[in-house]
Enzyme design. Structure first.
Site, PDB file in Angstrom:
ATOM      1  NE  ARG A  45      -2.632   1.348   3.526  1.00  0.00           N
ATOM      2  CZ  ARG A  45      -3.350   1.197   4.640  1.00  0.00           C
ATOM      3  NH1 ARG A  45      -4.503   0.548   4.582  1.00  0.00           N
ATOM      4  NH2 ARG A  45      -2.913   1.647   5.787  1.00  0.00           N
ATOM      5  CB  SER A 113     -12.120  -1.165   2.978  1.00  0.00           C
ATOM      6  OG  SER A 113     -10.735  -1.288   2.775  1.00  0.00           O
ATOM      7  CE  LYS A 142      -7.398   4.207   4.929  1.00  0.00           C
ATOM      8  NZ  LYS A 142      -7.817   3.008   4.178  1.00  0.00           N
TER       9      LYS A 142
END
Length: 218
Positions: A45, A113, A142
């Site tokens: 990522r 997600s 995050k």
């Protein structure tokens, strides 16, 4: 087609245990240490890196994994295919699941997600084969505009969904066993894996604690 089906089934079966997420900072080195410590999955990522750098890193991680771990690319379906990765993960602002599935084909893992059971079911209906679920606990890694889901919500999703659930968000060595016990197929970590000293040693501890929890499921 039969080969694609068998490969996909094998990948789904292997989607378990410690799920390491590597970012823009030393992705190859971190992936190597995590895999050596026992991570079963590595997600690439790299949100701040150009496509060429992401592709190069993903290809290197696929090569160094040597089949010991699944390699999943975040967001970029085209790069996942070019890198020869095992899967793609898409989030809220990424490609729709159905479009992503058309690009990556039938053999590749595709995760989405989610925050609720309804979202998880919708993701599977659109073509995903597993979901990320969270945030499990509070996280500094995050910014997510959602309250922590908690273990009871994870239990419900894992029980009702009939597909692998990757728990994510604020998971630590102290809670990874509980997450496994609640039914998660895998536990995704960043901070508690890469910011606690020796990464290889930490990965081994986290993987072992997850396995202990999974072994204690009712």
């Amino acid at each position: 087609m039969e080969d694609f089906v068998a490969l996909h089934a094998s990948r789904v079966t292997r989607l378990r245990g410690l799920y390491a997420i590597v970012g823009d900072e030393d992705p190859i080195g971190r992936a190597r240490l995590a895999i050596e410590g026992g991570a079963g999955v590595v997600q690439v990522r790299m949100k701040s890196s150009p496509a060429g750098a992401v592709l190069a890193a993903a290809r290197e991680i696929v090569a160094l994994s040597g089949g010991r771990a699944l390699v999943i690319v975040n967001d970029r379906a085209d790069l996942a295919v070019l890198a020869g990765a095992d899967g793609l993960h898409v989030g809220d602002e990424d490609l729709p699941v159905a479009e992503a599935r058309r690009i990556v084909g039938p053999a590749m893992l595709l995760g989405r997600s989610t925050r609720t059971l309804a979202e998880a079911r919708a993701a599977l209906a659109a073509g995903a084969d597993h979901v990320g679920f969270g945030p499990m606990f509070g996280t500094r890694t995050k910014e997510i505009a959602a309250a922590p889901r908690g273990l009871e919500a994870l239990r419900e999703v894992a029980r009702e969904l009939g597909a692998p659930v990757v728990a994510i968000g604020g998971i630590t060595l102290e809670t990874v066993g509980e997450v496994a016990r609640a039914g998660a197929a895998a536990a995704a970590l960043i901070e508690d894996l890469f910011c606690r000293g020796d990464v290889r040693e930490r990965a081994a501890l986290l993987a072992a604690r997850f396995d202990e929890g999974a072994g204690g499921r009712p």
